[in-house]
Design a protein around this motif. Structure first.
Motif, PDB file in Angstrom:
ATOM      1  N   GLN A 103       0.829  -1.183   0.000  1.00  0.00           N
ATOM      2  CA  GLN A 103       0.000   0.000   0.000  1.00  0.00           C
ATOM      3  C   GLN A 103       0.878   1.254   0.000  1.00  0.00           C
ATOM      4  OE1 GLN A 103      -0.754  -2.413   2.732  1.00  0.00           O
ATOM      5  NE2 GLN A 103       1.320  -1.790   3.295  1.00  0.00           N
ATOM      6  N   ALA A 104       0.247   2.389  -0.343  1.00  0.00           N
ATOM      7  CA  ALA A 104       0.942   3.670  -0.341  1.00  0.00           C
ATOM      8  C   ALA A 104       0.432   4.513   0.809  1.00  0.00           C
ATOM      9  CB  ALA A 104       0.720   4.393  -1.670  1.00  0.00           C
ATOM     10  N   PHE A 105       1.361   5.092   1.573  1.00  0.00           N
ATOM     11  CA  PHE A 105       0.997   6.028   2.626  1.00  0.00           C
ATOM     12  C   PHE A 105       1.217   7.446   2.108  1.00  0.00           C
ATOM     13  CE2 PHE A 105       2.157   2.630   5.941  1.00  0.00           C
ATOM     14  CZ  PHE A 105       0.834   2.223   6.057  1.00  0.00           C
ATOM     15  N   LEU A 106       0.184   8.242   2.184  1.00  0.00           N
ATOM     16  CA  LEU A 106       0.250   9.631   1.739  1.00  0.00           C
ATOM     17  C   LEU A 106       0.722  10.498   2.904  1.00  0.00           C
ATOM     18  CD1 LEU A 106      -0.446  11.655  -0.561  1.00  0.00           C
ATOM     19  CD2 LEU A 106      -2.760  11.772   0.406  1.00  0.00           C
ATOM     20  N   VAL A 107       1.820  11.246   2.699  1.00  0.00           N
ATOM     21  CA  VAL A 107       2.394  12.071   3.766  1.00  0.00           C
ATOM     22  C   VAL A 107       2.711  13.458   3.220  1.00  0.00           C
ATOM     23  CG1 VAL A 107       3.366  10.034   4.894  1.00  0.00           C
ATOM     24  CG2 VAL A 107       4.803  11.370   3.338  1.00  0.00           C
ATOM     25  N   GLU A 108       2.914  14.410   4.143  1.00  0.00           N
ATOM     26  CA  GLU A 108       3.238  15.769   3.709  1.00  0.00           C
ATOM     27  C   GLU A 108       4.601  15.807   3.036  1.00  0.00           C
ATOM     28  OE1 GLU A 108       4.076  20.218   5.506  1.00  0.00           O
ATOM     29  OE2 GLU A 108       4.658  18.412   6.582  1.00  0.00           O
ATOM     30  N   ASP A 109       5.618  15.252   3.709  1.00  0.00           N
ATOM     31  CA  ASP A 109       6.966  15.252   3.139  1.00  0.00           C
ATOM     32  C   ASP A 109       7.799  14.176   3.818  1.00  0.00           C
ATOM     33  OD1 ASP A 109       8.950  15.991   1.418  1.00  0.00           O
ATOM     34  OD2 ASP A 109       9.417  17.895   2.384  1.00  0.00           O
ATOM     35  N   VAL A 110       8.858  13.775   3.157  1.00  0.00           N
ATOM     36  CA  VAL A 110       9.803  12.792   3.690  1.00  0.00           C
ATOM     37  C   VAL A 110      11.118  13.492   3.980  1.00  0.00           C
ATOM     38  CG1 VAL A 110      11.143  10.728   3.127  1.00  0.00           C
ATOM     39  CG2 VAL A 110       8.714  10.826   2.552  1.00  0.00           C
ATOM     40  N   ASP A 111      11.703  13.194   5.129  1.00  0.00           N
ATOM     41  CA  ASP A 111      12.926  13.879   5.543  1.00  0.00           C
ATOM     42  C   ASP A 111      14.166  13.074   5.172  1.00  0.00           C
ATOM     43  OD1 ASP A 111      14.911  15.342   6.744  1.00  0.00           O
ATOM     44  OD2 ASP A 111      14.177  15.115   8.790  1.00  0.00           O
ATOM     45  N   ARG A 112      14.488  12.059   5.967  1.00  0.00           N
ATOM     46  CA  ARG A 112      15.733  11.311   5.761  1.00  0.00           C
ATOM     47  C   ARG A 112      15.632   9.974   6.481  1.00  0.00           C
ATOM     48  NH1 ARG A 112      16.436  14.806  10.047  1.00  0.00           N
ATOM     49  NH2 ARG A 112      17.734  14.119  11.806  1.00  0.00           N
ATOM     50  N   ILE A 113      16.671   9.156   6.289  1.00  0.00           N
ATOM     51  CA  ILE A 113      16.787   7.880   7.002  1.00  0.00           C
ATOM     52  C   ILE A 113      17.816   8.049   8.110  1.00  0.00           C
ATOM     53  CG2 ILE A 113      17.566   5.485   6.817  1.00  0.00           C
ATOM     54  CD1 ILE A 113      16.435   5.458   3.971  1.00  0.00           C
ATOM     55  N   VAL A 114      17.475   7.599   9.311  1.00  0.00           N
ATOM     56  CA  VAL A 114      18.406   7.645  10.438  1.00  0.00           C
ATOM     57  C   VAL A 114      18.555   6.246  11.018  1.00  0.00           C
ATOM     58  CG1 VAL A 114      17.910  10.052  11.023  1.00  0.00           C
ATOM     59  CG2 VAL A 114      16.573   8.220  12.093  1.00  0.00           C
ATOM     60  N   ARG A 115      19.713   5.970  11.554  1.00  0.00           N
ATOM     61  CA  ARG A 115      19.956   4.689  12.224  1.00  0.00           C
ATOM     62  C   ARG A 115      19.937   4.916  13.730  1.00  0.00           C
ATOM     63  NH1 ARG A 115      24.441   0.526  10.075  1.00  0.00           N
ATOM     64  NH2 ARG A 115      22.993   0.745   8.325  1.00  0.00           N
ATOM     65  N   VAL A 116      19.145   4.109  14.437  1.00  0.00           N
ATOM     66  CA  VAL A 116      19.002   4.276  15.880  1.00  0.00           C
ATOM     67  C   VAL A 116      19.206   2.938  16.570  1.00  0.00           C
ATOM     68  CG1 VAL A 116      17.395   6.209  15.637  1.00  0.00           C
ATOM     69  CG2 VAL A 116      16.492   3.887  15.826  1.00  0.00           C
ATOM     70  N   ASP A 117      19.600   2.992  17.840  1.00  0.00           N
ATOM     71  CA  ASP A 117      19.702   1.797  18.668  1.00  0.00           C
ATOM     72  C   ASP A 117      18.316   1.436  19.189  1.00  0.00           C
ATOM     73  OD1 ASP A 117      22.471   1.662  18.427  1.00  0.00           O
ATOM     74  OD2 ASP A 117      22.803   2.938  20.174  1.00  0.00           O
ATOM     75  N   TRP A 118      17.978   0.156  19.120  1.00  0.00           N
ATOM     76  CA  TRP A 118      16.694  -0.268  19.683  1.00  0.00           C
ATOM     77  C   TRP A 118      16.628   0.057  21.172  1.00  0.00           C
ATOM     78  CZ3 TRP A 118      12.225  -1.054  17.673  1.00  0.00           C
ATOM     79  CH2 TRP A 118      12.079  -1.584  16.387  1.00  0.00           C
ATOM     80  N   GLU A 119      17.786   0.102  21.847  1.00  0.00           N
ATOM     81  CA  GLU A 119      17.792   0.446  23.270  1.00  0.00           C
ATOM     82  C   GLU A 119      17.258   1.853  23.506  1.00  0.00           C
ATOM     83  OE1 GLU A 119      21.742  -0.127  24.685  1.00  0.00           O
ATOM     84  OE2 GLU A 119      21.562  -2.309  24.798  1.00  0.00           O
ATOM     85  N   GLN A 120      17.379   2.720  22.497  1.00  0.00           N
ATOM     86  CA  GLN A 120      16.895   4.094  22.623  1.00  0.00           C
ATOM     87  C   GLN A 120      15.449   4.248  22.146  1.00  0.00           C
ATOM     88  OE1 GLN A 120      18.834   6.208  24.246  1.00  0.00           O
ATOM     89  NE2 GLN A 120      20.265   4.492  24.387  1.00  0.00           N
ATOM     90  N   VAL A 121      14.850   3.149  21.727  1.00  0.00           N
ATOM     91  CA  VAL A 121      13.451   3.163  21.297  1.00  0.00           C
ATOM     92  C   VAL A 121      12.607   2.699  22.482  1.00  0.00           C
ATOM     93  CG1 VAL A 121      11.763   2.228  19.677  1.00  0.00           C
ATOM     94  CG2 VAL A 121      14.108   2.684  18.921  1.00  0.00           C
ATOM     95  N   LYS A 122      11.712   3.552  22.948  1.00  0.00           N
ATOM     96  CA  LYS A 122      10.948   3.279  24.160  1.00  0.00           C
ATOM     97  C   LYS A 122       9.450   3.237  23.858  1.00  0.00           C
ATOM     98  CE  LYS A 122      14.789   3.677  26.520  1.00  0.00           C
ATOM     99  NZ  LYS A 122      15.465   2.485  27.092  1.00  0.00           N
ATOM    100  N   SER A 123       8.739   2.457  24.663  1.00  0.00           N
ATOM    101  CA  SER A 123       7.287   2.497  24.565  1.00  0.00           C
ATOM    102  C   SER A 123       6.810   3.814  25.163  1.00  0.00           C
ATOM    103  CB  SER A 123       6.665   1.321  25.326  1.00  0.00           C
ATOM    104  OG  SER A 123       6.933   1.438  26.709  1.00  0.00           O
ATOM    105  N   PRO A 124       5.667   4.358  24.711  1.00  0.00           N
ATOM    106  CA  PRO A 124       5.187   5.634  25.257  1.00  0.00           C
ATOM    107  C   PRO A 124       5.018   5.611  26.775  1.00  0.00           C
ATOM    108  CG  PRO A 124       3.997   5.101  23.259  1.00  0.00           C
ATOM    109  CD  PRO A 124       4.836   3.886  23.602  1.00  0.00           C
ATOM    110  N   GLN A 125       4.550   4.475  27.326  1.00  0.00           N
ATOM    111  CA  GLN A 125       4.328   4.398  28.766  1.00  0.00           C
ATOM    112  C   GLN A 125       5.626   4.517  29.547  1.00  0.00           C
ATOM    113  OE1 GLN A 125       3.366   2.105  26.496  1.00  0.00           O
ATOM    114  NE2 GLN A 125       1.457   1.097  27.089  1.00  0.00           N
ATOM    115  N   SER A 126       6.721   4.004  28.992  1.00  0.00           N
ATOM    116  CA  SER A 126       7.985   3.967  29.734  1.00  0.00           C
ATOM    117  C   SER A 126       8.583   5.345  29.944  1.00  0.00           C
ATOM    118  CB  SER A 126       8.993   3.062  29.011  1.00  0.00           C
ATOM    119  OG  SER A 126       9.419   3.649  27.796  1.00  0.00           O
ATOM    120  N   ILE A 127       8.128   6.347  29.160  1.00  0.00           N
ATOM    121  CA  ILE A 127       8.647   7.699  29.357  1.00  0.00           C
ATOM    122  C   ILE A 127       7.530   8.653  29.778  1.00  0.00           C
ATOM    123  CG2 ILE A 127      10.578   7.433  27.766  1.00  0.00           C
ATOM    124  CD1 ILE A 127       9.001   8.890  25.660  1.00  0.00           C
ATOM    125  N   GLY A 128       6.455   8.061  30.307  1.00  0.00           N
ATOM    126  CA  GLY A 128       5.406   8.872  30.914  1.00  0.00           C
ATOM    127  C   GLY A 128       4.422   9.493  29.963  1.00  0.00           C
TER     128      GLY A 128
END
Length: 308
Positions: A103-128
């Motif tokens: 499928q195609a997702f319609l968005v305003e604009d695309v910025d860039r690709i970034v590489r992140v550590d999964w350790e820095q990816v948090k669930s919303p509840q874990s950061i309040g």
């Protein structure tokens, strides 16, 4: 030959990420100051907005359809799905493949690709922060901006509808076969629970890889202390590939390297069903692979992997 070469390059690149507990996010905007992200593994390509054909009786959130290289794809307006009312022009289409859908997702604009550590990816509840059904996780960029990672499977299910879990044959009641599963998606956990309940299998769960690993280590320690066979507490482990704090590849590697879990099959249950992702799972020791949101396939895989 060129296609084979590109596929091998893709597998090699993803192999460098698998087991490293890192992911790549495509960043995009929806007409506000918020930054959103989607795992690059789910993205086939990005293009300028194409002519969209409106058709009758489209579900809410579906802007219409496009023709792309001979394929007819639905166009999902992400801002509409997130109930973000704005009049900003939408200039980009993100073509995605997951859960056996394109499928195609319609968005305003695309910025860039970034590489992140999964350790820095948090669930919303874990950061309040309150949990949105459409936001599966949050991460922070180097410049301090927060990125909301969308639960695109949940969005797709709300747009096209959820598949019903059919009636299933009960497994032998004298062998309870407890199942442990880990998934950060609310909808995925709901569907897994429905399948396991239909099979009358006891189960425990976790919402991310790190939580899963801590719970599994506790299970292993308890089995040792009580001089029990660990398979009486967990006979099968289901892991998602994408999870905050620790992904399914790293979680699987931990399980397979711990002799206390010897003989317990690990099944990767993921919407990332490409050849590359299956190969990555094999490299870290996954015993089997099953696509998400196909209840009968999941039930068949679970029953085939459990001991007699």
């Amino acid at each position: 030959m060129d296609n084979d070469y590109r596929l091998m390059n893709m597998i090699d690149e993803k192999a460098r990420l698998a087991g490293s507990n890192k992911m790549e996010l495509l960043l995009f905007s929806l007409g506000s100051t918020e930054v959103f992200g989607i795992n690059v593994f789910k993205v086939r390509e990005v293009c300028e907005t194409l002519p969209i054909t409106r058709t009758p009786n489209m579900p809410a959130g579906v802007e219409g359809i496009i023709s792309l290289r001979g394929s007819i794809l639905p166009v999902i307006d992400l801002a509409c799905c997130l109930r973000m009312d704005n009049d900003q022009p939408k200039t980009k289409l993100i073509i995605t493949e997951f859960s056996s859908h394109t499928q195609a997702f319609l968005v305003e604009d695309v910025d860039r690709i970034v590489r992140v550590d999964w350790e820095q990816v948090k669930s919303p509840q874990s950061i309040g922060q309150s949990q949105s059904a459409m936001i599966t996780a949050l991460t922070e960029l180097a410049e301090g901006k927060l990125v909301s990672i969308l639960d695109v499977e949940q969005i797709l299910a709300e747009v096209i509808g959820e598949s019903d879990v059919p009636e299933m044959e009960n497994l032998r009641s004298d062998h309870p076969h407890p199942v442990f599963f880990a998934d950060d998606s609310n909808m995925a956990r709901k569907k897994i629970t429905e399948v396991l309940d239909r099979l009358h299998l006891p189960h425990q769960s976790a919402t991310n890889g790190r939580e899963a690993w801590e719970k599994l280590k506790t299970i292993a320690s308890r089995a040792e202390q009580e001089h029990r066979d660990i398979k009486e507490i967990v006979s099968l482990i289901l892991v998602d590939a994408e999870m905050p704090e620790m992904d399914g590849y790293v979680l699987t590697r931990h399980i397979k390297e711990d002799p206390r879990f010897k003989g317990i099959p690990v099944v990767m249950h993921s919407s990332l069903s490409s050849v590359a992702n299956k190969k990555l799972g094999q490299q870290v020791g996954v015993d089997a692979y099953v696509g998400k949101f196909h209840p009968e396939d999941l039930a068949g895989m679970v029953t085939s992997m459990l001991p007699a």
